[in-house]
Design a protein around this motif. Sequence first.
Motif, short mmCIF file in Angstrom:
data_model
loop_
_atom_site.label_atom_id
_atom_site.label_comp_id
_atom_site.label_asym_id
_atom_site.label_seq_id
_atom_site.Cartn_x
_atom_site.Cartn_y
_atom_site.Cartn_z
N THR A 1 -38.89 -1.18 105.83
CA THR A 1 -38.49 0.28 105.18
C THR A 1 -39.46 0.99 104.46
O THR A 1 -40.09 0.12 103.48
N TYR A 2 -39.91 2.12 104.52
CA TYR A 2 -41.01 2.64 103.91
C TYR A 2 -40.24 3.95 102.96
O TYR A 2 -39.49 4.73 103.66
N ILE A 3 -40.66 4.35 101.80
CA ILE A 3 -40.29 5.57 101.16
C ILE A 3 -41.68 6.38 101.09
O ILE A 3 -42.78 5.75 100.76
N THR A 4 -41.57 7.46 101.36
CA THR A 4 -42.62 8.46 101.41
C THR A 4 -42.17 9.41 100.18
O THR A 4 -41.33 10.19 100.47
N ILE A 5 -42.96 9.66 99.05
CA ILE A 5 -42.54 10.57 98.00
C ILE A 5 -43.18 11.76 98.38
O ILE A 5 -44.49 11.82 98.59
N GLU A 6 -42.55 12.82 98.52
CA GLU A 6 -42.80 14.27 98.87
C GLU A 6 -43.32 15.04 97.85
O GLU A 6 -44.29 16.03 98.03
N GLU A 7 -42.49 14.89 96.51
CA GLU A 7 -42.82 15.76 95.41
C GLU A 7 -42.50 14.97 94.25
O GLU A 7 -41.42 14.51 94.32
N ALA A 8 -43.27 15.15 93.37
CA ALA A 8 -42.91 14.36 91.92
C ALA A 8 -43.58 15.17 90.78
O ALA A 8 -44.72 15.68 91.25
N THR A 9 -42.90 14.86 89.65
CA THR A 9 -43.46 15.36 88.63
C THR A 9 -43.18 14.62 87.17
O THR A 9 -42.21 13.63 87.46
N SER A 10 -43.89 14.44 86.07
CA SER A 10 -43.54 14.00 84.97
C SER A 10 -43.46 14.63 83.70
O SER A 10 -44.22 15.74 83.71
N SER A 11 -43.16 14.13 82.63
CA SER A 11 -43.41 14.53 81.45
C SER A 11 -44.69 14.61 80.70
O SER A 11 -45.07 15.07 79.63
N ARG A 12 -45.70 14.04 81.54
CA ARG A 12 -46.97 13.82 80.81
C ARG A 12 -48.00 14.51 82.15
O ARG A 12 -47.82 13.92 83.37
N GLU A 13 -48.72 15.48 81.72
CA GLU A 13 -49.62 15.92 82.98
C GLU A 13 -50.54 15.04 83.62
O GLU A 13 -50.87 15.05 84.67
N TRP A 14 -51.05 13.97 82.72
CA TRP A 14 -52.04 13.21 83.39
C TRP A 14 -51.28 12.28 84.28
O TRP A 14 -51.80 11.70 85.29
N LEU A 15 -50.21 11.83 84.08
CA LEU A 15 -49.36 11.09 85.24
C LEU A 15 -48.82 12.11 86.23
O LEU A 15 -48.91 11.32 87.35
N THR A 16 -48.56 13.19 86.22
CA THR A 16 -48.36 14.11 87.31
C THR A 16 -49.40 14.05 88.05
O THR A 16 -49.34 14.14 89.50
N ALA A 17 -50.86 14.37 87.47
CA ALA A 17 -51.88 14.24 88.53
C ALA A 17 -51.97 13.09 89.09
O ALA A 17 -52.49 13.03 90.33
N ALA A 18 -51.87 12.02 88.52
CA ALA A 18 -51.86 10.75 89.32
C ALA A 18 -50.82 10.60 90.21
O ALA A 18 -51.27 9.82 91.58
N LEU A 19 -49.58 10.85 90.05
CA LEU A 19 -48.70 10.87 91.12
C LEU A 19 -49.09 11.69 92.15
O LEU A 19 -49.23 11.22 93.45
N ARG A 20 -49.74 13.04 92.23
CA ARG A 20 -50.08 13.71 93.38
C ARG A 20 -51.52 13.11 94.04
O ARG A 20 -51.46 13.18 95.12
N GLU A 21 -52.20 12.54 93.27
CA GLU A 21 -53.45 11.90 93.85
C GLU A 21 -53.11 10.71 94.61
O GLU A 21 -53.65 10.60 95.72
N PHE A 22 -52.49 9.76 94.20
CA PHE A 22 -52.33 8.44 94.53
C PHE A 22 -51.04 8.10 95.16
O PHE A 22 -50.69 7.20 96.03
N VAL A 23 -49.77 8.77 95.01
CA VAL A 23 -48.59 8.41 95.49
C VAL A 23 -47.93 9.29 96.55
O VAL A 23 -47.42 9.12 97.51
N VAL A 24 -48.02 10.59 96.10
CA VAL A 24 -47.48 11.59 96.98
C VAL A 24 -48.19 11.57 98.44
O VAL A 24 -49.27 11.66 98.31
N GLY A 25 -46.96 11.73 99.41
CA GLY A 25 -47.50 11.73 100.85
C GLY A 25 -47.87 10.17 101.43
O GLY A 25 -48.04 10.07 102.58
N GLN A 26 -47.91 9.11 100.56
CA GLN A 26 -48.17 7.69 100.91
C GLN A 26 -47.07 7.15 101.49
O GLN A 26 -45.95 7.27 100.71
N ASP A 27 -47.16 6.31 102.42
CA ASP A 27 -45.86 5.65 102.87
C ASP A 27 -46.00 4.33 102.24
O ASP A 27 -46.78 3.33 102.37
N LEU A 28 -44.92 3.97 101.09
CA LEU A 28 -44.80 2.82 100.32
C LEU A 28 -43.69 1.83 100.78
O LEU A 28 -42.75 2.49 100.93
N PRO A 29 -44.30 0.62 101.37
CA PRO A 29 -43.27 -0.35 101.62
C PRO A 29 -42.27 -0.66 100.33
O PRO A 29 -42.74 -0.91 99.17
N ILE A 30 -41.14 -0.81 100.80
CA ILE A 30 -39.96 -1.22 99.74
C ILE A 30 -39.37 -2.82 100.04
O ILE A 30 -39.38 -2.96 101.19
#
Length: 83
Positions: free
Chosen positions: A42-71
């Motif tokens: 089973t994979y989870i795909t994060i389609e949209e994410a944000t955080s309380s830190r701008e640097w982390l929101t940028a990292a999420l968008r760059e490396f996590v959003v849109g990726q199929d991550l196995p759980i």
Amino acid sequence: MTELSIDTKNKRVCVRLELLGEKEPIEVEILRYSLKEKGETTYITIEEATSSREWLTAALREFVVGQDLPIPPKAGAVLKLLT
């Protein structure tokens, strides 16, 4: 992780983290996700994410959003039951 909230109906996840070196907790919100199966995994795909830190929101968008991550299989089984 000090808090975790999963809203399977609206496909949202909220997480509160207390990280070393950070004075205040960090909040991460997954605003939209989807689950899919490929074979026995089973994979989870994060389609949209944000955080309380701008640097982390940028990292999420760059490396996590849109990726199929196995759980892990047990987590996938639980999420399937909740949806």
